[in-house]
Design an enzyme around this catalytic site. Structure first.
Site, mmCIF file in Angstrom:
data_model
loop_
_atom_site.group_PDB
_atom_site.id
_atom_site.type_symbol
_atom_site.label_atom_id
_atom_site.label_comp_id
_atom_site.label_asym_id
_atom_site.label_seq_id
_atom_site.Cartn_x
_atom_site.Cartn_y
_atom_site.Cartn_z
ATOM 1 N N GLY A 44 -4.205 5.472 24.294
ATOM 2 C CA GLY A 44 -4.291 5.089 25.689
ATOM 3 C C GLY A 44 -5.733 4.984 26.162
ATOM 4 C CB CYS A 45 -7.248 5.824 29.450
ATOM 5 S SG CYS A 45 -6.225 4.792 30.532
ATOM 6 C CB ALA A 46 -8.530 9.140 25.234
#
Length: 359
Positions: A139-141
């Protein structure tokens, strides 16, 4: 073993969507069927986004879609973004596709088997013995964690040329059938984009010298329901918990302290934190948690305003903006993603003579 960044690029898909245009379309789609839409629609104005980009035109979102056509749009759009970002990074590094020994592909917004780097093998000119490392679910990481993974591979294979490509098509997860607040938030924030980086233990011959440290992660137990995907017969459905800004306020500083200790650094050593801007409130929460002056994360806000939240590539957009602005010194890349996980990567930017002496 020192690891260096040789080229960093970003890429955007062809369809530019003004935030006002997205709000008008969302009102048409949700206005009569979702009672809370009028109240939630104010977040279109407070999200800190002026425009974002999509692999599909805005009319696509008014139509019904299932797995097959969503993933078909993903395959077409993600492959184009992969090629654009990867080729730009290779050009910046002065590398050819045939020189790449390992490619790390990060993506959590579509499914491709064979994975994307195999789909574009011929177009990119990759060798048939290239090492492929596809990563899903960060995801966003994913931008920070992907860069950390590429750094570790390069450190373990001295002299190898490692290419990182991060591609996300978040817009294709748009859902009008579930009538959940998270889907409105996703419509407010989500965008598409890609970034790529060339990494090697060979020191650059000229220009800025950017050395990458070893990455660090912190995953909190019992937090699986904060962020991620629900998966059903229609496609991905976003999970966004309203507690994210508060969680950042209460937990992020401790996670950052752990990353600093792992890198033998202190908060005072960091000249610039380079962060994933999940949203305007998240940026404010990061500044508060790290005791930074409010507004100092200007590149994060600019990227969010100009391109929205593209998930994993977004932090690399910020990193490029910081480098293009001529910032130097010790920096720390930061991002939060499903898990719930904080991902960190220390890196140093300096002129060649300083970097050579430090090595």
């Amino acid at each position: 073993m020192s690891v260096y960044l040789h080229g960093l690029s970003t890429a955007l898909p062809p369809h530019c969507l003004a935030q006002s245009e997205v709000r008008e379309r969302a009102e048409i789609i949700f206005g009569e069927t979702y009672p809370q839409f009028e109240r939630l629609s104010k977040t279109f104005d407070t999200a800190g986004i002026d425009r974002r980009y999509s692999v599909v035109p805005i009319d696509w979102f008014s139509e019904a879609h299932g797995w097959a056509d969503r993933n078909a749009a993903f395959m077409e759009g993600a492959k184009a973004l992969f090629i654009d970002a990867a080729q730009a990074a290779l050009d910046a590094a002065g590398w050819q596709g045939s020189e790449v020994d390992c490619v790390v592909t990060v993506c959590s917004t579509g499914l491709a088997t064979p994975s994307l780097e195999a789909q574009v093998l011929g177009e990119m000119g990759f060798r048939d013995d290239i090492m492929r490392v596809p990563i899903f679910g960060l995801g966003c990481a994913g931008g920070v964690s992907g860069l950390s993974t590429a750094q570790s591979i390069a450190a373990g294979r001295p002299g190898a040329k490692v290419l990182l490509v991060v591609v996300e098509t978040c817009s294709l997860s748009f859902r009008a059938d579930r009538m959940q607040k998270a889907d409105i938030v996703a419509a407010v924030l989500f965008a598409d984009g890609a970034a790529a980086a060339c990494i090697s233990t060979e020191a650059p011959g000229a220009g800025q010298v950017i050395s990458l440290g070893q990455g660090h992660q912190k995953t909190w137990p019992d937090t699986l329901d904060i962020m991620g995907w629900d998966v059903d017969e229609i496609g991905f459905g976003v999970i966004f918990d309203r507690s994210i800004p508060g969680f950042v306020n209460s937990e992020f500083a401790t996670a950052a302290e752990g990353a600093l200790r792992a890198a033998n650094l202190d908060h005072a050593d960091i000249d610039r934190y380079v962060c994933h801007p999940g949203g305007a409130k998240v940026v404010e929460a990061i500044e508060a948690a790290l005791h930074l002056e409010q507004g100092v994360l200007d590149a994060e806000r600019n990227v969010l305003r100009e391109a929205g939240n593209m998930s994993a590539p977004t932090m690399l957009f910020v990193m490029r903006a910081v480098l293009d602005a001529g910032k130097t010194g010790q920096m720390m890349g930061c991002a939060l993603g499903p898990g719930f996980t904080a991902s960190f990567l220390p890196f140093h930017v300096g002129p060649p003579q300083i970097e050579a002496e430090a090595a």
